[in-house]
Design an enzyme around this catalytic site. Structure first.
Site, PDB file in Angstrom:
ATOM      1  N   GLU A 177       0.374  -1.396   5.601  1.00 36.51           N
ATOM      2  CA  GLU A 177       1.484  -0.891   6.770  1.00 36.51           C
ATOM      3  C   GLU A 177       1.096   0.611   6.913  1.00 36.51           C
ATOM      4  O   GLU A 177       1.409   1.066   7.956  1.00 36.51           O
ATOM      5  CB  GLU A 177       2.669  -1.085   5.942  1.00 36.51           C
ATOM      6  CG  GLU A 177       3.879  -0.703   6.921  1.00 36.51           C
ATOM      7  CD  GLU A 177       4.318   0.911   6.959  1.00 36.51           C
ATOM      8  OE1 GLU A 177       4.813   1.368   7.946  1.00 36.51           O
ATOM      9  OE2 GLU A 177       3.746   1.622   6.178  1.00 36.51           O
ATOM     10  N   ASP A 203       0.934  -1.273  -0.072  1.00 34.24           N
ATOM     11  CA  ASP A 203       0.148   0.011   0.035  1.00 34.24           C
ATOM     12  C   ASP A 203       0.828   1.119  -0.020  1.00 34.24           C
ATOM     13  O   ASP A 203       2.079   1.158   0.317  1.00 34.24           O
ATOM     14  CB  ASP A 203      -1.060   0.053   1.310  1.00 34.24           C
ATOM     15  CG  ASP A 203      -0.209  -0.128   2.614  1.00 34.24           C
ATOM     16  OD1 ASP A 203       0.870  -0.726   2.489  1.00 34.24           O
ATOM     17  OD2 ASP A 203      -0.671   0.551   3.569  1.00 34.24           O
TER      18      ASP A 203
HETATM   19  C1  LIG Z   1       1.721   4.368  13.873  1.00 27.37           C
HETATM   20  S1  LIG Z   1       0.621   3.378  12.825  1.00 27.37           S
HETATM   21  C2  LIG Z   1       1.077   4.345  11.352  1.00 27.37           C
HETATM   22  C3  LIG Z   1       2.180   3.915  10.831  1.00 27.37           C
HETATM   23  C4  LIG Z   1       2.783   4.753   9.862  1.00 27.37           C
HETATM   24  N1  LIG Z   1       3.821   4.147   9.059  1.00 27.37           N
HETATM   25  C5  LIG Z   1       4.413   4.877   7.958  1.00 27.37           C
HETATM   26  O1  LIG Z   1       4.386   6.020   7.618  1.00 27.37           O
HETATM   27  C6  LIG Z   1       3.460   5.969  10.802  1.00 27.37           C
HETATM   28  O2  LIG Z   1       2.844   6.709  11.066  1.00 27.37           O
HETATM   29  O3  LIG Z   1       4.677   5.759  11.311  1.00 27.37           O
HETATM   30 ZN   LIG Z   2       6.760   2.289   4.055  1.00 28.16          ZN
HETATM   31 ZN   LIG Z   3       5.107   5.165   4.491  1.00 26.10          ZN
END
Ligand SMILES: CSCC[C@H](NC=O)C(=O)O
Ligand SMILES: [Zn+2]
Ligand SMILES: [Zn+2]
Length: 373
Positions: free
Chosen positions: A112, A47
């Site tokens: 993710e 994604d």
């Molecule tokens: C904390 S859940 C969300 C996951 C997200 N991952 C990538 O950007 C992030 O905000 O780090």
């Molecule tokens: Zn990523």
């Molecule tokens: Zn990301």
């Protein structure tokens, strides 16, 4: 007309025939030459985050390549590049007929970008995941604008906190006491003062990298119905990223005490609260690190080991006891993940395939660990 000579054979047919030659016969399918050893897991998510199309120079889903070789697309860095780099490296190694003691698995997982709660978080609890018998994993990292490559050995823990303040309502023209807003303001001030302290700590110590301190941003303010009505409830939402060396219990108590100090009727709730940070050792006591860093040294790649500021699926992998490194082999590349005009130069992409082509044999040939003999 269907049986052409090898030189004319359709590449898909060639691929099919190569696959057929691998003896994956149960009950001892030939996935790697020594299935008693734990495997290497190459994880990537499929994604991507949304786009603001009007801010892009090219359609973010066209994968336009400009005359210099930059490929513009959402996911060019995060992390569709890595998925294809894994596949291309494995394909190259297979075509060259290499075999390694350890099996290499690839997983392409969903969700993710919204926290992995319907993706890797569930998958690591499934028997299918345990059946992979992963001993070590690679997952995404972040590009590095310099000549060096960043590699992540741990992550900050996301804590998403909503503070709700309740107080006396009334007419907007009056000096009402004990309002939701004034108490919320106190909590916001305490948290933003903490933010400033962490920022100064980061700024004043050149040895500290972003992921080593705790960050927080005020990301939502809610409440109120009209200009002249003092609301009885208001809330503020914060995105905390808690550094792995923080005492979580003491930190939560600190949050609670900021709420209490603001007055009666101020509470907090967690929308997200990761409690299991793990650190993958980056010294030669860790044979996976030894193999990884040795290849980088042999290839003259300089590594910058850091704590991932954001949260990736690596946290779920590490939490079930599988050491993992976050590594996207993208140097000389501006950090444009989640940004407008996310792009990657084709030469950097191809160099990344070369890097995995060297890393995978080393990782898949790590000798049996004490726990495996
Ligand atoms: C904390 S859940 C969300 C996951 C997200 N991952 C990538 O950007 C992030 O905000 O780090
Ligand atoms: Zn990523
Ligand atoms: Zn990301």
């Amino acid at each position: 007309m269907t049986s052409k000579g090898p030189e004319e054979e359709h590449p898909s047919v060639t691929l099919f025939r190569q696959y057929l030659r691998i003896r994956t016969v149960q009950p001892k399918p030939d996935y790697g030459t020594n299935p008693a050893l734990s495997s290497i897991l190459l994880n990537s998510h499929t994604d991507v985050v949304p786009v603001f199309k009007e801010h892009w120079s090219h359609d973010p889903f066209e994968a336009f390549k400009d005359s210099e070789g930059y490929i513009y697309a959402r996911g060019a860095q995060d992390m569709k590049c890595v998925s294809i780099q894994y596949l291309e490296a494995v394909r190259r190694l297979k075509v060259e007929g290499h075999r390694f003691p350890r099996t290499i698995h690839m997983t392409f997982v969903p969700d993710e970008e919204v926290g992995g709660h319907q993706g890797m978080e569930l998958f690591v609890q499934r028997p299918e995941f345990h059946a992979l018998r992963a001993g070590f994993a690679l997952d995404e990292g972040i590009a590095n604008p310099t000549d060096a490559f960043t590699v992540f050995y741990s992550e900050r823990s996301p804590w998403w906190v909503r503070v709700t303040s309740t107080g006396r309502p009334g007419h907007g023209s009056l000096f009402i006491e004990d309002t939701a807003a004034e108490k919320l303001h106190k909590v916001v001030s305490s948290i933003l003062a903490f933010r400033e302290k962490e920022w100064q700590r980061l700024q004043s110590n050149p040895h500290l990298k972003e992921g080593a301190v705790t960050s927080v941003n005020l990301t939502k303010l809610e409440g109120g119905v009209a200009y002249n009505v003092v609301p009885a409830t208001m809330s503020a939402s914060f995105d905390f990223r808690v550094a792995p060396d923080v005492d979580f219990k003491a930190f939560e108590e600190q949050l609670q005490s900021w709420c209490q100090a603001a007055g009666e009727g101020v509470t907090l709730e967690f929308a997200q609260k990761w409690m299991h940070p793990q650190v993958t050792p980056t010294d030669d006591s860790n044979p996976w690190w030894a193999a990884f860093s040795r290849v980088c040294k042999d290839m003259n790649l300089s590594l910058e080991p850091e704590i991932m500021p954001a949260a990736t699926d690596s946290r779920f992998i590490r939490a079930v006891g599988v050491p993992a490194l976050g590594f996207s082999p993208l140097n000389r590349t501006p950090v444009l993940l989640h940004d407008h005009d996310e792009r990657l130069h084709e030469a950097v992409f191809l160099r990344g395939v070369d890097i995995y082509t060297r890393l995978l044999p080393a990782l898949a040939s790590v000798p049996a660990l004490p726990s495996e003999s």
